[in-house]
Design a protein around this motif. Structure first.
Motif, mmCIF file in Angstrom:
data_model
loop_
_atom_site.group_PDB
_atom_site.id
_atom_site.type_symbol
_atom_site.label_atom_id
_atom_site.label_comp_id
_atom_site.label_asym_id
_atom_site.label_seq_id
_atom_site.Cartn_x
_atom_site.Cartn_y
_atom_site.Cartn_z
ATOM 1 N N TYR A 57 0.818 -1.209 0.000
ATOM 2 C CA TYR A 57 0.000 0.000 0.000
ATOM 3 C C TYR A 57 0.855 1.264 0.000
ATOM 4 N N GLN A 58 2.152 1.117 -0.263
ATOM 5 C CA GLN A 58 3.017 2.274 -0.431
ATOM 6 C C GLN A 58 3.874 2.069 -1.679
ATOM 7 N N ARG A 59 4.416 3.162 -2.174
ATOM 8 C CA ARG A 59 5.199 3.115 -3.404
ATOM 9 C C ARG A 59 6.668 3.416 -3.124
ATOM 10 N N TYR A 60 7.535 2.837 -3.955
ATOM 11 C CA TYR A 60 8.967 3.085 -3.800
ATOM 12 C C TYR A 60 9.276 4.582 -3.827
ATOM 13 N N GLU A 61 8.655 5.279 -4.751
ATOM 14 C CA GLU A 61 8.959 6.702 -4.929
ATOM 15 C C GLU A 61 8.564 7.512 -3.695
ATOM 16 N N ARG A 62 7.406 7.212 -3.122
ATOM 17 C CA ARG A 62 6.957 7.935 -1.931
ATOM 18 C C ARG A 62 7.901 7.673 -0.765
ATOM 19 N N MET A 90 4.992 -1.445 -3.639
ATOM 20 C CA MET A 90 6.038 -2.306 -3.097
ATOM 21 C C MET A 90 5.487 -3.713 -2.846
ATOM 22 N N THR A 91 5.303 -4.454 -3.919
ATOM 23 C CA THR A 91 4.851 -5.842 -3.836
ATOM 24 C C THR A 91 6.042 -6.765 -4.081
ATOM 25 N N ASN A 202 10.948 1.369 13.390
ATOM 26 C CA ASN A 202 10.701 2.763 13.052
ATOM 27 C C ASN A 202 10.193 2.880 11.618
ATOM 28 N N PHE A 203 10.810 2.131 10.707
ATOM 29 C CA PHE A 203 10.361 2.140 9.314
ATOM 30 C C PHE A 203 8.949 1.592 9.181
ATOM 31 N N LEU A 204 8.636 0.517 9.916
ATOM 32 C CA LEU A 204 7.287 -0.049 9.844
ATOM 33 C C LEU A 204 6.255 0.908 10.446
ATOM 34 N N ALA A 205 6.659 1.652 11.477
ATOM 35 C CA ALA A 205 5.752 2.655 12.045
ATOM 36 C C ALA A 205 5.501 3.775 11.035
ATOM 37 N N TYR A 206 6.533 4.165 10.307
ATOM 38 C CA TYR A 206 6.358 5.159 9.241
ATOM 39 C C TYR A 206 5.429 4.612 8.155
ATOM 40 N N SER A 207 5.641 3.355 7.745
ATOM 41 C CA SER A 207 4.825 2.763 6.687
ATOM 42 C C SER A 207 3.348 2.755 7.054
#
Length: 245
Positions: A57-62, A90-91, A202-207
């Motif tokens: 549900y998120q994109r590499y560019e974002r 990001m699949t 931290n990255f997963l919390a951002y995601s």
């Protein structure tokens, strides 16, 4: 009403099982404003987790834009699919059927896992694997017993084992579980491993909530506007009622 009460009591055992064991959680202390931590977390996620778990549900560019990663570096180091584009979701490539056959259940998407489980739960979970030869992948987990996931960070941590201490309870010696300790064969020591896990969390919390910091900043402006508007309204009210009094 009586039927509703009966149904609620019937659901209590399943709700208790869903809640999981009562394991004290360690504080992740994640900081979404720490770009270096987020970048390290993204690198760890892509190298160790993305093979099975997507964040579709998120994109590499974002992610590159939010984390301050140049697009070229993102494509060279964090996009492993040669056919993927910087604007793609990001699949990953693992088929659902294969994942279910290998692990007993399809590997869940992790985009929102920090909102579902909480950052502290993930942080504690990733530091609670221990060697268990009876399990298919040779490991189990204190937070998530009978876990179907292998300990993918074992090369960083080393082989972890449960640590017990002998204590006297009512005059009898009892072995009490006190924590997890690695054997030292990993690439990192305990403090370094904890830091890597914290960055990953931290990255997963951002995601799970990419707009959280922006929302908080906007909230301060909104509250300031409400305060100013309230003062102006109060002054206007006094002006209108001056002649009445």
């Amino acid at each position: 009403m009586k039927k509703l009460i009966v149904m609620l009591f019937a659901l209590l055992p399943s709700l208790a099982m869903a809640a999981g064991p009562a394991v004290p959680l360690d504080a992740a202390n994640n900081d979404l404003s720490d770009k270096a931590s987020l970048q390290n977390g993204a690198r760890t996620f892509m190298n160790y987790c993305f093979g099975c778990h997507a964040t579709q549900y998120q994109r590499y560019e974002r992610v590159a834009t939010d984390l301050g990663i140049p697009a070229e570096l993102m494509k060279e180091n964090l996009i492993f699919d040669p056919n993927a584009k910087i604007g793609d979701l990001m699949t990953n490539a693992i088929p659902t059927e294969y994942a279910a056959a290998s692990f007993g259940a399809p590997a869940p998407d992790l985009t929102m896992v920090a909102r579902v489980r909480g950052a502290d739960w993930i942080y504690t979970y990733l530091r609670s694997f221990y060697a268990d030869p009876s399990r298919p992948f040779g490991v189990n987990n204190v937070v998530f017993p009978s876990v179907g996931m292998p300990h993918v960070l074992e090369e960083l941590q080393g082989v972890p084992s449960k640590v017990y201490e002998t204590r006297l309870v009512d005059g009898k010696e009892v072995q009490e579980f006190v924590g997890i300790e690695a054997d030292g064969s990993g690439e990192l020591n305990k403090e370094e491993y904890d830091a890597v896990v914290r960055d990953l969390v931290n990255f997963l919390a951002y995601s799970a909530e990419p707009m959280k910091l922006e929302r908080q900043r906007m909230g301060y402006w909104v509250m300031g506007f409400i305060v100013v508007f309230f003062v102006l309204t109060l002054l206007l009210k006094k002006e209108y009622w001056r002649d009445v009094h």
